[in-house]
Design a protein around this motif. Structure first.
Motif, mmCIF file in Angstrom:
data_model
loop_
_atom_site.group_PDB
_atom_site.id
_atom_site.type_symbol
_atom_site.label_atom_id
_atom_site.label_comp_id
_atom_site.label_asym_id
_atom_site.label_seq_id
_atom_site.Cartn_x
_atom_site.Cartn_y
_atom_site.Cartn_z
ATOM 1 N N MET A 12 0.823 -1.179 0.000
ATOM 2 C CA MET A 12 0.000 0.000 0.000
ATOM 3 C C MET A 12 0.884 1.268 0.000
ATOM 4 O O MET A 12 0.551 2.243 -0.641
ATOM 5 C CB MET A 12 -0.913 -0.056 1.228
ATOM 6 C CG MET A 12 -2.091 0.830 1.106
ATOM 7 S SD MET A 12 -3.098 0.316 -0.279
ATOM 8 C CE MET A 12 -4.640 0.870 0.230
ATOM 9 N N TYR A 13 2.001 1.180 0.709
ATOM 10 C CA TYR A 13 2.895 2.329 0.772
ATOM 11 C C TYR A 13 3.460 2.668 -0.604
ATOM 12 O O TYR A 13 3.553 3.826 -0.984
ATOM 13 C CB TYR A 13 4.026 2.053 1.774
ATOM 14 C CG TYR A 13 5.004 3.190 1.917
ATOM 15 C CD1 TYR A 13 4.596 4.411 2.451
ATOM 16 C CD2 TYR A 13 6.323 3.063 1.501
ATOM 17 C CE1 TYR A 13 5.482 5.471 2.583
ATOM 18 C CE2 TYR A 13 7.214 4.111 1.625
ATOM 19 C CZ TYR A 13 6.788 5.308 2.161
ATOM 20 O OH TYR A 13 7.661 6.355 2.279
ATOM 21 N N MET A 14 3.811 1.617 -1.394
ATOM 22 C CA MET A 14 4.352 1.864 -2.738
ATOM 23 C C MET A 14 3.298 2.486 -3.645
ATOM 24 O O MET A 14 3.612 3.332 -4.481
ATOM 25 C CB MET A 14 4.873 0.562 -3.361
ATOM 26 C CG MET A 14 6.177 0.084 -2.761
ATOM 27 S SD MET A 14 7.467 1.351 -2.725
ATOM 28 C CE MET A 14 7.736 1.603 -4.444
ATOM 29 N N ALA A 15 2.041 2.082 -3.484
ATOM 30 C CA ALA A 15 0.957 2.686 -4.274
ATOM 31 C C ALA A 15 0.848 4.168 -3.932
ATOM 32 O O ALA A 15 0.680 5.016 -4.813
ATOM 33 C CB ALA A 15 -0.362 1.975 -4.011
ATOM 34 N N PHE A 16 0.962 4.494 -2.653
ATOM 35 C CA PHE A 16 0.913 5.884 -2.218
ATOM 36 C C PHE A 16 2.078 6.679 -2.817
ATOM 37 O O PHE A 16 1.897 7.783 -3.324
ATOM 38 C CB PHE A 16 0.945 5.956 -0.684
ATOM 39 C CG PHE A 16 1.063 7.345 -0.146
ATOM 40 C CD1 PHE A 16 -0.022 8.198 -0.158
ATOM 41 C CD2 PHE A 16 2.265 7.798 0.376
ATOM 42 C CE1 PHE A 16 0.089 9.495 0.334
ATOM 43 C CE2 PHE A 16 2.386 9.078 0.872
ATOM 44 C CZ PHE A 16 1.292 9.924 0.854
ATOM 45 N N LEU A 17 3.277 6.101 -2.782
ATOM 46 C CA LEU A 17 4.445 6.777 -3.355
ATOM 47 C C LEU A 17 4.291 6.975 -4.858
ATOM 48 O O LEU A 17 4.605 8.035 -5.404
ATOM 49 C CB LEU A 17 5.722 5.981 -3.077
ATOM 50 C CG LEU A 17 6.248 6.010 -1.651
ATOM 51 C CD1 LEU A 17 7.411 5.054 -1.495
ATOM 52 C CD2 LEU A 17 6.671 7.412 -1.262
ATOM 53 N N SER A 18 3.825 5.943 -5.552
ATOM 54 C CA SER A 18 3.641 6.036 -7.003
ATOM 55 C C SER A 18 2.603 7.084 -7.351
ATOM 56 O O SER A 18 2.788 7.855 -8.292
ATOM 57 C CB SER A 18 3.210 4.682 -7.574
ATOM 58 O OG SER A 18 4.237 3.751 -7.410
ATOM 59 N N LEU A 19 1.514 7.112 -6.617
ATOM 60 C CA LEU A 19 0.449 8.073 -6.877
ATOM 61 C C LEU A 19 0.957 9.501 -6.729
ATOM 62 O O LEU A 19 0.622 10.378 -7.517
ATOM 63 C CB LEU A 19 -0.730 7.831 -5.924
ATOM 64 C CG LEU A 19 -1.946 8.712 -6.115
ATOM 65 C CD1 LEU A 19 -2.577 8.453 -7.478
ATOM 66 C CD2 LEU A 19 -2.962 8.465 -5.021
ATOM 67 N N GLY A 20 1.822 9.717 -5.750
ATOM 68 C CA GLY A 20 2.375 11.048 -5.519
ATOM 69 C C GLY A 20 3.598 11.358 -6.371
ATOM 70 O O GLY A 20 4.184 12.422 -6.268
ATOM 71 N N GLY A 21 4.025 10.410 -7.220
ATOM 72 C CA GLY A 21 5.173 10.632 -8.082
ATOM 73 C C GLY A 21 6.501 10.607 -7.341
ATOM 74 O O GLY A 21 7.486 11.180 -7.790
ATOM 75 N N LYS A 22 6.551 9.933 -6.194
ATOM 76 C CA LYS A 22 7.767 9.928 -5.364
ATOM 77 C C LYS A 22 8.455 8.572 -5.291
ATOM 78 O O LYS A 22 9.383 8.385 -4.521
ATOM 79 C CB LYS A 22 7.428 10.391 -3.934
ATOM 80 C CG LYS A 22 6.841 11.767 -3.860
ATOM 81 C CD LYS A 22 7.846 12.795 -4.262
ATOM 82 C CE LYS A 22 7.283 14.190 -4.105
ATOM 83 N NZ LYS A 22 8.119 15.200 -4.676
#
Length: 157
Positions: free
Chosen positions: A1-11
């Motif tokens: 879930m954390y990687m999805a959050f990072l990807s969504l934010g472009g980070k």
């Protein structure tokens, strides 16, 4: 879930950079995925034909999207079929032919932005810059056919 959050934010790339700084050139970032940041590893891994795109690309396009962008296509035959009409436009000769147009537009853009005072909305000006070459056969073309010069910057400013 954390990687999805990072990807969504472009980070995601900054997170991978931190992992590489801590663990080295090869880092396991998922159960079946490695991140490798050694340019010398590209040719031996990819081989002469390259590697097919992994499932990473499936999660980057919404499922409701019926037509995927070319960059997300994993099927090599479908990618080739959709790329074919674009091939001539991006050949070396075609790109060389665009050089004069792009140079003129770049000078025109720089001049127009230089005439502005205060804060400049560069998104607006870049939008003008990219729009005009695509529309060169519309308003600008009809203006030149009628014998007068069409100054798109004055029209759009």
């Amino acid at each position: 879930m954390y990687m999805a959050f990072l990807s969504l934010g472009g980070k995601q790339h900054t997170y991978y950079l931190q992992l590489h700084e801590q663990y080295g050139d090869i880092v396991r970032v998922g159960p079946n995925e490695l991140s490798i940041c050694d340019a010398a590893a590209i040719a031996p891994m990819m081989g002469p034909q390259g590697l097919p795109k992994g499932p990473f690309w499936d999660g980057r396009i919404p499922e409701a999207e019926t037509t995927k962008p070319m960059i997300a296509l994993r099927d090599k035959a479908e990618h080739t079929r959709r790329r074919r009409p674009w091939t001539r436009a991006f050949s070396t000769a075609a790109l060389k032919g665009y050089e004069e147009i792009i140079t003129k537009r770049s000078v025109q853009l720089a001049d127009a932005v230089g005439q502005q005072s205060g804060a400049v909305d560069m998104a607006k000006w870049i939008s003008f810059f990219t729009y005009v070459p695509r529309s060169k056969y519309s308003k600008a073309r009809s203006a030149s056919e009628k014998g007068y010069r069409y100054d798109f910057m004055n029209d759009l400013a």
